[in-house]
Write a protein that holds these residues in place. Structure first.
Motif, PDB file in Angstrom:
ATOM      1  N   ALA A 213       0.815  -1.109  -0.061  1.00 31.11           N
ATOM      2  CA  ALA A 213       0.052  -0.096  -0.059  1.00 31.11           C
ATOM      3  C   ALA A 213       0.800   1.377   0.010  1.00 31.11           C
ATOM      4  CB  ALA A 213      -0.842  -0.042   1.247  1.00 31.11           C
ATOM      5  N   ILE A 214       1.982   1.109   0.507  1.00 30.61           N
ATOM      6  CA  ILE A 214       2.811   2.226   0.623  1.00 30.61           C
ATOM      7  C   ILE A 214       3.846   2.427  -0.386  1.00 30.61           C
ATOM      8  CG2 ILE A 214       2.691   2.386   3.128  1.00 30.61           C
ATOM      9  CD1 ILE A 214       5.797   1.511   3.151  1.00 30.61           C
ATOM     10  N   ALA A 219       9.032   3.186  -3.162  1.00 27.69           N
ATOM     11  CA  ALA A 219       8.899   4.578  -2.637  1.00 27.69           C
ATOM     12  C   ALA A 219      10.028   5.330  -2.055  1.00 27.69           C
ATOM     13  CB  ALA A 219       7.748   4.474  -1.733  1.00 27.69           C
ATOM     14  N   ARG A 233       7.705   6.429   6.143  1.00 28.49           N
ATOM     15  CA  ARG A 233       6.720   6.215   4.840  1.00 28.49           C
ATOM     16  C   ARG A 233       5.376   5.691   5.448  1.00 28.49           C
ATOM     17  NH1 ARG A 233       5.680   8.496  -0.303  1.00 28.49           N
ATOM     18  NH2 ARG A 233       4.325   6.927  -1.322  1.00 28.49           N
ATOM     19  N   PHE A 234       5.564   4.686   6.162  1.00 27.60           N
ATOM     20  CA  PHE A 234       4.403   3.942   6.653  1.00 27.60           C
ATOM     21  C   PHE A 234       3.642   4.873   7.427  1.00 27.60           C
ATOM     22  CE2 PHE A 234       6.513  -0.248   6.224  1.00 27.60           C
ATOM     23  CZ  PHE A 234       5.394  -1.118   5.551  1.00 27.60           C
ATOM     24  N   ARG A 235       4.290   5.946   8.409  1.00 28.90           N
ATOM     25  CA  ARG A 235       3.705   6.546   9.486  1.00 28.90           C
ATOM     26  C   ARG A 235       2.987   7.605   8.524  1.00 28.90           C
ATOM     27  NH1 ARG A 235       6.388   7.252  15.308  1.00 28.90           N
ATOM     28  NH2 ARG A 235       6.392   5.058  15.643  1.00 28.90           N
ATOM     29  N   LEU A 236       3.598   8.271   7.477  1.00 29.00           N
ATOM     30  CA  LEU A 236       2.986   9.356   6.650  1.00 29.00           C
ATOM     31  C   LEU A 236       1.555   8.970   5.984  1.00 29.00           C
ATOM     32  CD1 LEU A 236       6.196  10.859   4.902  1.00 29.00           C
ATOM     33  CD2 LEU A 236       4.644  12.115   6.157  1.00 29.00           C
ATOM     34  N   GLN A 237       1.544   7.561   5.860  1.00 31.39           N
ATOM     35  CA  GLN A 237       0.489   6.859   5.349  1.00 31.39           C
ATOM     36  C   GLN A 237      -0.621   6.666   6.464  1.00 31.39           C
ATOM     37  OE1 GLN A 237      -0.029   6.865   1.826  1.00 31.39           O
ATOM     38  NE2 GLN A 237       1.871   7.992   1.794  1.00 31.39           N
TER      39      GLN A 237
END
Length: 367
Positions: A213-214, A219, A233-237
């Motif tokens: 998903a990310i 990415a 990146r995970f946390r931004l999503q």
């Protein structure tokens, strides 16, 4: 306010943050039975790892408590790494060997290899490890259970670091000192802000669906510090990441000697502390708490600051299972850590590329 009191105030910050983080740092437990349908893909990017890869395979393939497959990506090795893995794969159907194509523009080598490994994996969880990591038998099961039970997209931990030389003792312990002493929450899942994310690229487990998903490693294709970039990146999503106690889960000897340690930490520093705005602040925080008090002895506040910092370092060393003989070297370790950061900043300012294992990369800000 005297300088000694300022040093004591600066020492109280990591002491209090470290105490909370040490209490909160979770120690994982494997599931009581192997969950049906769960498969952990153990993924290893390998470039010139002939000295490491066989022991890595032995440990990972001894995993229990969950079904595993293992894939090694031979990333242009020149030392026979691929031949070793191919021989082992012929005798164990759980192991596969892949060969990385030429590195595309804009990618770093490890990140590219990890992206290809994820594409080839069949597991519900993707466990990325370095070739110098030795997994404990129940590590894969415990990491996957923690992620699944708590709905966490990415779980990481710092393996117990094997430190066998003075050069390693002056560099490697800074990892846990900075993570536990200076990061509020220590990377726990309740600290959802991207700027409070943390990870160790040596040991990273991702939920497969969340990883896709990310955008996966694609990415963050241009970074060198892939674990940290993925966590952000995970946390931004809007997804959760967590750092857990990695010492019981794996061991790692990441560098051998001072020169290799310096080069490795300089490479990663350019995406961390070594920025024109951030490094002066970090220098004040670290030097003020760990170095300046020694120059202010026999002042009482300076002595208290020194005792606080040695106590913090001893507590972190105990929890991280690092050698006790490294604790008296603590002031030198902090001084070397700062020197590495300033060296990295100077190299970036001069336009010198970061290099590792025969490749050179421009400095890239982590995602």
């Amino acid at each position: 306010m005297g300088w000694a009191w300022i040093c004591l105030a600066l020492a109280l910050l990591p002491a209090s943050v470290g105490l909370v983080n040490l209490v909160l740092l979770p120690r994982l437990r494997p599931p009581t039975a192997a969950p049906a349908g769960r498969l952990v893909s153990i993924l290893v990017p390998a470039r010139d790892e002939a000295a490491n890869i066989e022991a890595c395979l032995d440990a990972a393939l001894a995993s229990r408590g969950v079904a595993v497959e293992m894939i090694v990506m031979d990333d242009g090795s020149r030392d026979g790494t691929g031949e070793i893995v191919a021989r082992r794969a012929a005798a164990d159907s759980r192991l596969r060997l892949l060969a990385a194509p030429p590195l595309p523009p804009g990618w770093t080598g490890k990140v590219h290899a990890c992206a290809l490994l994820a594409e080839a994996a069949r597991g519900s969880h993707l466990l990325f490890i370095d070739a110098d990591v030795r997994l404990a038998p129940e590590a894969a099961a415990a990491l996957a259970e923690h992620a699944a039970a708590r709905g966490i997209a990415m779980v990481s931990g710092v393996p117990r670091q094997r430190i066998l030389s003075l050069g390693e003792a002056l560099t490697v312990p800074a990892i846990n000192l900075l993570l536990l002493g200076y990061l509020p929450g220590g990377g726990r899942a309740f600290t959802r802000r991207p700027d409070l994310a943390a990870a160790c690229g040596q040991l990273v487990l991702c939920d497969r669906a969340a990883y896709a998903a990310i955008g996966g490693h694609g990415a963050v294709r241009g970074v060198l510090h892939d674990g940290l970039a993925l966590a952000r990146r995970f946390r931004l999503q809007g997804l959760r990441t967590e750092v857990v106690d990695g010492a019981p889960l794996a061991t790692c000897r990441m560098y051998r000697g001072f020169r290799e340690s310096w080069a490795g930490f300089v490479k990663n520093a350019r995406e961390g502390m070594a920025t024109p705005l951030g490094l002066p602040v970090w220098t004040t925080l670290l030097a003020g708490a760990h170095l300046w008090p020694w120059a202010l002895l026999p002042s009482g506040p300076a002595a208290a600051a020194i005792l606080l910092m040695l106590a913090l370092r001893a507590a972190i060393t105990l929890r991280a299972r690092e050698p006790w003989w490294t604790v008296p070297l603590h002031p030198l370790t902090v001084a070397v850590a700062l020197a590495i950061q300033w060296d990295a900043l100077a190299r970036a300012a001069l336009g010198r590329p970061a290099g590792w294992k025969g490749r050179a990369y421009p400095a890239t800000k982590a995602a």
